[in-house]
Design a protein around this motif. Structure first.
Motif, PDB file in Angstrom:
ATOM      1  N   MET A   1       0.813  -1.126   0.003  1.00  0.00           N
ATOM      2  CA  MET A   1       0.021  -0.135   0.044  1.00  0.00           C
ATOM      3  C   MET A   1       0.936   1.159   0.058  1.00  0.00           C
ATOM      4  SD  MET A   1      -3.472   0.943   2.270  1.00  0.00           S
ATOM      5  CE  MET A   1      -3.460  -1.132   2.713  1.00  0.00           C
ATOM      6  N   SER A   2       0.668   2.287  -0.805  1.00  0.00           N
ATOM      7  CA  SER A   2       1.417   3.299  -1.004  1.00  0.00           C
ATOM      8  C   SER A   2       1.247   4.429   0.200  1.00  0.00           C
ATOM      9  CB  SER A   2       1.067   4.118  -2.300  1.00  0.00           C
ATOM     10  OG  SER A   2      -0.393   4.836  -2.200  1.00  0.00           O
ATOM     11  N   PHE A   3       2.220   5.263   0.233  1.00  0.00           N
ATOM     12  CA  PHE A   3       2.113   6.238   1.545  1.00  0.00           C
ATOM     13  C   PHE A   3       0.678   7.068   1.296  1.00  0.00           C
ATOM     14  CE2 PHE A   3       2.974  10.550   2.968  1.00  0.00           C
ATOM     15  CZ  PHE A   3       3.144  10.248   4.447  1.00  0.00           C
ATOM     16  N   MET A   4       0.419   7.705   0.215  1.00  0.00           N
ATOM     17  CA  MET A   4      -0.774   8.537  -0.095  1.00  0.00           C
ATOM     18  C   MET A   4      -1.948   7.612   0.205  1.00  0.00           C
ATOM     19  SD  MET A   4       0.136  11.331  -0.947  1.00  0.00           S
ATOM     20  CE  MET A   4      -1.341  12.151  -1.377  1.00  0.00           C
ATOM     21  N   ILE A   9      -6.546   7.073   4.153  1.00  0.00           N
ATOM     22  CA  ILE A   9      -7.170   6.062   5.306  1.00  0.00           C
ATOM     23  C   ILE A   9      -7.014   7.046   6.459  1.00  0.00           C
ATOM     24  CG2 ILE A   9      -7.224   4.142   6.247  1.00  0.00           C
ATOM     25  CD1 ILE A   9      -6.382   2.806   3.357  1.00  0.00           C
ATOM     26  N   THR A  10      -6.055   7.111   6.971  1.00  0.00           N
ATOM     27  CA  THR A  10      -5.506   7.977   8.191  1.00  0.00           C
ATOM     28  C   THR A  10      -6.427   9.004   8.429  1.00  0.00           C
ATOM     29  OG1 THR A  10      -3.474   7.037   8.166  1.00  0.00           O
ATOM     30  CG2 THR A  10      -3.861   8.646   9.726  1.00  0.00           C
ATOM     31  N   ALA A  11      -6.435   9.789   7.311  1.00  0.00           N
ATOM     32  CA  ALA A  11      -7.121  11.133   7.380  1.00  0.00           C
ATOM     33  C   ALA A  11      -8.383  10.796   7.576  1.00  0.00           C
ATOM     34  CB  ALA A  11      -7.155  11.914   6.167  1.00  0.00           C
ATOM     35  N   LEU A  12      -9.329  10.252   6.804  1.00  0.00           N
ATOM     36  CA  LEU A  12     -10.790   9.600   7.071  1.00  0.00           C
ATOM     37  C   LEU A  12     -11.070   9.069   8.350  1.00  0.00           C
ATOM     38  CD1 LEU A  12     -11.614   7.934   3.409  1.00  0.00           C
ATOM     39  CD2 LEU A  12     -12.601  10.019   4.439  1.00  0.00           C
ATOM     40  N   LEU A  13      -9.940   8.345   8.852  1.00  0.00           N
ATOM     41  CA  LEU A  13     -10.268   8.069  10.232  1.00  0.00           C
ATOM     42  C   LEU A  13     -10.224   8.913  11.304  1.00  0.00           C
ATOM     43  CD1 LEU A  13      -8.217   4.657  10.232  1.00  0.00           C
ATOM     44  CD2 LEU A  13     -10.766   4.834  10.583  1.00  0.00           C
ATOM     45  N   LEU A  14      -9.285   9.788  11.020  1.00  0.00           N
ATOM     46  CA  LEU A  14      -9.338  11.155  12.076  1.00  0.00           C
ATOM     47  C   LEU A  14     -10.373  11.769  12.037  1.00  0.00           C
ATOM     48  CD1 LEU A  14      -5.432  11.878  11.924  1.00  0.00           C
ATOM     49  CD2 LEU A  14      -6.868  10.885  13.985  1.00  0.00           C
TER      50      LEU A  14
END
Length: 122
Positions: A1-4, A9-14
């Motif tokens: 999985m790429s960094f972007m 995914i992290t931004a949506l979770l936060l």
């Protein structure tokens, strides 16, 4: 999985987690049933949508195909949450649950209970 991808995914979770927290606090702290409905129907629905979208992206990339389960859950939630809130508000209205005193246009509540249009005296 790429960094972007991981960043999205992290931004949506936060963002989803923040909206869930705000909606839960609103549910607990707002003064009456009519204002209390805004927490779970607006903020919490948006929050769980962010979490489900991040899950959709993650599982779609892991499986190599579109993850339909998260998409269906999200669509079902976005359709049913406003309907459920409308039903709760109607029940509160028909049980003559009082609104807080600073609520504007309270004179429309009896007419709404009887399913009448508001008077247009403007």
């Amino acid at each position: 999985m790429s960094f972007m991808t991981e960043l999205v995914i992290t931004a949506l979770l936060l963002v989803g987690g923040i909206f869930l927290l705000v909606g839960s606090i609103g549910l607990a702290r707002l003064p009456d049933i009519f204002t209390r409905l805004h927490g779970p129907t607006k903020a919490t629905t948006l929050g769980i949508t962010g979490v489900l979208l991040s899950s959709l992206i993650y599982h779609s990339l892991r499986q190599g195909s579109l993850s339909v389960a998260e998409l269906l859950i999200t669509l079902f939630l976005l359709i049913t949450a406003p309907v459920a809130a409308n039903m709760v508000a109607k029940v509160a209205l028909h049980h003559n649950t009082p609104a807080i005193p600073r609520t504007s246009r309270q004179e429309l509540m009896p007419r709404a209970k009887e399913r009448q249009a508001p008077d247009t005296e403007d």
